[in-house]
Motif scaffolding. Sequence first.
Motif, PDB file in Angstrom:
ATOM      1  N   ALA A  29       0.574  -1.368   0.357  1.00 52.24           N
ATOM      2  CA  ALA A  29       0.383   0.194  -0.042  1.00 52.24           C
ATOM      3  C   ALA A  29       0.882   1.223  -0.026  1.00 52.24           C
ATOM      4  O   ALA A  29       0.468   1.842  -0.682  1.00 52.24           O
ATOM      5  CB  ALA A  29      -0.995   0.277   1.478  1.00 52.24           C
ATOM      6  N   LEU A  30       2.004   1.339   0.651  1.00 55.28           N
ATOM      7  CA  LEU A  30       2.253   2.886   0.962  1.00 55.28           C
ATOM      8  C   LEU A  30       3.739   2.488  -0.697  1.00 55.28           C
ATOM      9  O   LEU A  30       3.951   3.791  -0.955  1.00 55.28           O
ATOM     10  CB  LEU A  30       3.710   2.388   2.397  1.00 55.28           C
ATOM     11  N   GLY A  31       3.675   1.572  -0.969  1.00 54.86           N
ATOM     12  CA  GLY A  31       4.524   1.886  -2.669  1.00 54.86           C
ATOM     13  C   GLY A  31       2.798   2.845  -3.536  1.00 54.86           C
ATOM     14  O   GLY A  31       3.434   3.051  -4.120  1.00 54.86           O
ATOM     15  N   GLN A  32       1.764   1.721  -3.107  1.00 54.33           N
ATOM     16  CA  GLN A  32       1.720   2.133  -4.401  1.00 54.33           C
ATOM     17  C   GLN A  32       1.075   4.002  -3.872  1.00 54.33           C
ATOM     18  O   GLN A  32       0.937   4.504  -4.335  1.00 54.33           O
ATOM     19  CB  GLN A  32       0.140   1.609  -3.822  1.00 54.33           C
ATOM     20  N   ALA A  33       0.868   4.053  -2.909  1.00 52.37           N
ATOM     21  CA  ALA A  33       1.012   5.687  -2.796  1.00 52.37           C
ATOM     22  C   ALA A  33       1.695   6.486  -2.866  1.00 52.37           C
ATOM     23  O   ALA A  33       1.396   8.078  -3.405  1.00 52.37           O
ATOM     24  CB  ALA A  33       0.271   5.507  -1.035  1.00 52.37           C
ATOM     25  N   SER A  34       2.937   5.785  -2.859  1.00 47.71           N
ATOM     26  CA  SER A  34       3.832   6.910  -2.853  1.00 47.71           C
ATOM     27  C   SER A  34       3.593   7.473  -4.573  1.00 47.71           C
ATOM     28  O   SER A  34       4.125   8.284  -5.123  1.00 47.71           O
ATOM     29  CB  SER A  34       5.565   6.367  -3.661  1.00 47.71           C
ATOM     30  N   VAL A  35       3.305   6.565  -5.401  1.00 43.73           N
ATOM     31  CA  VAL A  35       3.054   6.729  -6.692  1.00 43.73           C
ATOM     32  C   VAL A  35       2.391   6.972  -7.264  1.00 43.73           C
ATOM     33  O   VAL A  35       2.174   9.265  -8.461  1.00 43.73           O
ATOM     34  CB  VAL A  35       2.626   5.058  -7.687  1.00 43.73           C
ATOM     35  N   ILE A  36       0.490   7.862  -6.211  1.00 44.45           N
ATOM     36  CA  ILE A  36       0.136   8.394  -6.490  1.00 44.45           C
ATOM     37  C   ILE A  36       0.657  10.027  -6.314  1.00 44.45           C
ATOM     38  O   ILE A  36       0.049  11.131  -6.764  1.00 44.45           O
ATOM     39  CB  ILE A  36      -1.547   7.377  -6.383  1.00 44.45           C
ATOM     40  N   ILE A  37       0.734   9.509  -4.901  1.00 48.21           N
ATOM     41  CA  ILE A  37       0.801  10.942  -4.614  1.00 48.21           C
ATOM     42  C   ILE A  37       1.859  12.143  -4.914  1.00 48.21           C
ATOM     43  O   ILE A  37       1.522  13.270  -4.857  1.00 48.21           O
ATOM     44  CB  ILE A  37       0.703  10.751  -2.854  1.00 48.21           C
ATOM     45  N   GLN A  38       3.197  11.377  -5.195  1.00 43.15           N
ATOM     46  CA  GLN A  38       4.497  12.283  -5.998  1.00 43.15           C
ATOM     47  C   GLN A  38       4.276  12.546  -7.212  1.00 43.15           C
ATOM     48  O   GLN A  38       4.465  13.825  -7.765  1.00 43.15           O
ATOM     49  CB  GLN A  38       5.516  11.289  -5.481  1.00 43.15           C
ATOM     50  N   ALA A  39       2.610  11.878  -8.172  1.00 45.02           N
ATOM     51  CA  ALA A  39       2.442  12.117  -9.707  1.00 45.02           C
ATOM     52  C   ALA A  39       1.757  13.184  -8.928  1.00 45.02           C
ATOM     53  O   ALA A  39       1.822  14.413 -10.004  1.00 45.02           O
ATOM     54  CB  ALA A  39       2.181  11.322  -9.387  1.00 45.02           C
ATOM     55  N   GLY A  40       0.812  13.489  -8.126  1.00 44.19           N
ATOM     56  CA  GLY A  40       0.238  14.912  -7.944  1.00 44.19           C
ATOM     57  C   GLY A  40       0.860  15.797  -7.654  1.00 44.19           C
ATOM     58  O   GLY A  40       0.330  16.616  -7.647  1.00 44.19           O
ATOM     59  N   ASN A  41       2.117  15.957  -6.828  1.00 47.40           N
ATOM     60  CA  ASN A  41       2.577  16.788  -6.286  1.00 47.40           C
ATOM     61  C   ASN A  41       3.203  17.556  -7.534  1.00 47.40           C
ATOM     62  O   ASN A  41       3.462  18.532  -7.615  1.00 47.40           O
ATOM     63  CB  ASN A  41       3.599  16.194  -5.333  1.00 47.40           C
ATOM     64  N   TYR A  42       3.633  16.518  -8.542  1.00 44.55           N
ATOM     65  CA  TYR A  42       4.589  16.956  -9.749  1.00 44.55           C
ATOM     66  C   TYR A  42       3.356  17.347 -10.874  1.00 44.55           C
ATOM     67  O   TYR A  42       4.733  19.075 -10.933  1.00 44.55           O
ATOM     68  CB  TYR A  42       5.489  15.643 -10.139  1.00 44.55           C
ATOM     69  N   ARG A  43       2.192  16.986 -10.815  1.00 44.92           N
ATOM     70  CA  ARG A  43       2.243  17.650 -12.253  1.00 44.92           C
ATOM     71  C   ARG A  43       2.079  19.140 -11.395  1.00 44.92           C
ATOM     72  O   ARG A  43       1.348  20.361 -12.202  1.00 44.92           O
ATOM     73  CB  ARG A  43       0.381  17.008 -11.708  1.00 44.92           C
ATOM     74  N   ASP A  44       0.663  19.468 -10.073  1.00 38.33           N
ATOM     75  CA  ASP A  44       0.512  20.899  -9.604  1.00 38.33           C
ATOM     76  C   ASP A  44       1.008  21.104  -8.512  1.00 38.33           C
ATOM     77  O   ASP A  44      -0.116  21.592  -7.724  1.00 38.33           O
ATOM     78  CB  ASP A  44      -1.160  20.641 -10.245  1.00 38.33           C
ATOM     79  N   GLU A  45       1.573  20.520  -7.245  1.00 34.16           N
ATOM     80  CA  GLU A  45       1.826  20.899  -6.226  1.00 34.16           C
ATOM     81  C   GLU A  45       0.292  19.845  -5.210  1.00 34.16           C
ATOM     82  O   GLU A  45       0.319  21.233  -4.724  1.00 34.16           O
ATOM     83  CB  GLU A  45       2.071  22.300  -5.627  1.00 34.16           C
ATOM     84  N   PHE A  46       0.031  19.509  -5.973  1.00 35.11           N
ATOM     85  CA  PHE A  46      -1.829  19.340  -5.627  1.00 35.11           C
ATOM     86  C   PHE A  46      -2.041  18.697  -4.571  1.00 35.11           C
ATOM     87  O   PHE A  46      -2.265  19.693  -3.343  1.00 35.11           O
ATOM     88  CB  PHE A  46      -1.884  17.643  -6.274  1.00 35.11           C
ATOM     89  N   VAL A  47      -0.832  18.638  -3.661  1.00 35.71           N
ATOM     90  CA  VAL A  47      -0.569  17.850  -1.665  1.00 35.71           C
ATOM     91  C   VAL A  47      -0.148  19.377  -1.213  1.00 35.71           C
ATOM     92  O   VAL A  47      -0.587  19.739  -0.252  1.00 35.71           O
ATOM     93  CB  VAL A  47      -0.180  16.920  -1.209  1.00 35.71           C
ATOM     94  N   TRP A  48       1.298  19.775  -1.843  1.00 32.53           N
ATOM     95  CA  TRP A  48       1.924  20.715  -1.095  1.00 32.53           C
ATOM     96  C   TRP A  48       1.279  21.363  -0.873  1.00 32.53           C
ATOM     97  O   TRP A  48       1.197  22.125   0.625  1.00 32.53           O
ATOM     98  CB  TRP A  48       3.174  21.187  -2.121  1.00 32.53           C
ATOM     99  N   LYS A  49       0.179  21.946  -2.013  1.00 30.58           N
ATOM    100  CA  LYS A  49       0.017  23.624  -2.180  1.00 30.58           C
ATOM    101  C   LYS A  49      -1.108  23.695  -0.523  1.00 30.58           C
ATOM    102  O   LYS A  49      -1.230  24.664  -0.404  1.00 30.58           O
ATOM    103  CB  LYS A  49      -0.370  24.437  -3.016  1.00 30.58           C
ATOM    104  N   VAL A  50      -1.852  22.643  -0.870  1.00 30.32           N
ATOM    105  CA  VAL A  50      -2.726  22.353   0.773  1.00 30.32           C
ATOM    106  C   VAL A  50      -2.135  22.784   2.106  1.00 30.32           C
ATOM    107  O   VAL A  50      -2.427  23.083   3.146  1.00 30.32           O
ATOM    108  CB  VAL A  50      -3.809  20.681   0.530  1.00 30.32           C
ATOM    109  N   MET A  51      -1.201  21.904   2.023  1.00 27.58           N
ATOM    110  CA  MET A  51       0.062  21.379   3.775  1.00 27.58           C
ATOM    111  C   MET A  51       0.061  22.521   3.456  1.00 27.58           C
ATOM    112  O   MET A  51       0.882  22.816   4.797  1.00 27.58           O
ATOM    113  CB  MET A  51       0.419  20.243   2.861  1.00 27.58           C
ATOM    114  N   ARG A  52       0.480  23.760   2.739  1.00 26.74           N
ATOM    115  CA  ARG A  52       1.970  24.468   3.062  1.00 26.74           C
ATOM    116  C   ARG A  52       1.030  26.022   3.888  1.00 26.74           C
ATOM    117  O   ARG A  52       1.151  26.621   4.826  1.00 26.74           O
ATOM    118  CB  ARG A  52       2.281  25.627   1.731  1.00 26.74           C
TER     119      ARG A  52
END
Length: 477
Positions: free
Chosen positions: A434-457
């Motif tokens: 599961a954690l390996g799977q998650a890193s693929v999706i979440i990091q792609a979201g950050n790469y595409r448009d900072e999807f998670v980072w811009k919320v957590m900032r």
Amino acid sequence: MLDRRLFLANASLGLAGMVAGCKDPAVPLSIGAAAPALPLPDFYAEIEYRTFRYFRDTVNPLNGLVPERWPSPSAGSIAAVGCALTIWPIAVARGWIKRDLARDLTLATLRFFDSAPQGDDAEGMSGNRGFFYRMLDMKTGTRRGKAEISSVDHALLNMGMLFAAGWWTGDTPEEQEIRRLGVDIADRAEWLWMQNGGTAIARAWRPESGFGKEGVEGYGNGMAAVLLSLGSGRHPAEDGAWEAWCAPYVRYWRGEGETRHLAYGPLTGHQHSHMWIDFRGIRDTVMRGAGFDYHENSRRATYANRAYCISNPMKWDGYSADLWGIAESEGPGAFSLPFKGEKRTFYGYGPRGPLDQPGERDDGTIAATAALGSLPFASEIVIPAARALTAVPGLYREYGLLGGYNRSFRYTDQKVTTGNVSADNGWMARDYLALGQASVIIQAGNYRDEFVWKVMRKSPVLRRGLQRAGFTGGWLK
């Protein structure tokens, strides 16, 4: 129940031939300046969608728990739950799931953890003092076996909760409840208790034996735990937790000049906290002295992991400039067998990393998702790796990339319970992790448009933690 008609139909992806070669002298090992971000090719979207289906198809919609692995029977992983809380909004934005279904899954998860039983008892509890056991029964939600309270895994759960609180901004009663519960549950963790009278955050606690001897200190996958402990609005850790984390750094530095970085063998240690925290442009005391930030450190570590696979000092089969990624992963199992005239040791599930790095262990196993988890750091080498990994026969399947493979383990006469062995292609894991799977999706979201980072900032908890740890500059201004 999840309505499968709400999701896009799966598209097939043609598989190219294997990428061959173990050592390519034409590949430069220098890093240089960070390359401009590359647009993701079409095939990468298919990887993301297949990987998302792991969470879609395995989640218990009644309590939000996600199994640590599949298809082997598994308990629910609280770290995977934190990832799922982050992935549901990504899926909404990508058109993989309807917003109301993502909202209902998020709310069911938070309501479960809000009312889950807490106490000192060894059985029948989901956690203690605001923390939750690392592994919970998928149905009952109570402690599974002798699982410990892991401050590191708990931090990933809390990161997902804080992200949910920041992303669900609507005025409906449901979204208001998500915001309230996301912060409230995270703030219940008694981090001062987890310091156990010292300065370092304890890594684990069990009702049978109390706190473990190991603390969350030294570079690796525990950054989020220390920062959340300092940023807690209700039960923060005392000063000194970040200094205790940094104190062993002297043993972690590797490389010189442009390759100098804080090393940690398993590549996932350079990724997990970064899935939620944007370390670009912000620095603590150590990194101000080093002259670069932790994001750049992870970029250098990614290159170092790949360079090790290219040099391949143990002469394993299958390592190359595009087939790399040594991290915590599944493995063939515990074996001592002859390989190219030597006796070699193989391992089951556990951490792996390049030799001469903290956490070193190399048995020829590549963690299939590890390279992809470094997408925001070094897309110029990750995208070719993704193409090569999806072309490995049998590795890329219904839910994306399996939990590991080892081209050198071709021992078809050995009894292996973790996957399948082929005389041609070696060992292939049975399970997705599961954690390996998650890193693929979440990091792609950050790469595409900072999807998670811009919320957590914008998270007050995270900002407080970073500031107490001495971070300055960048988006913290």
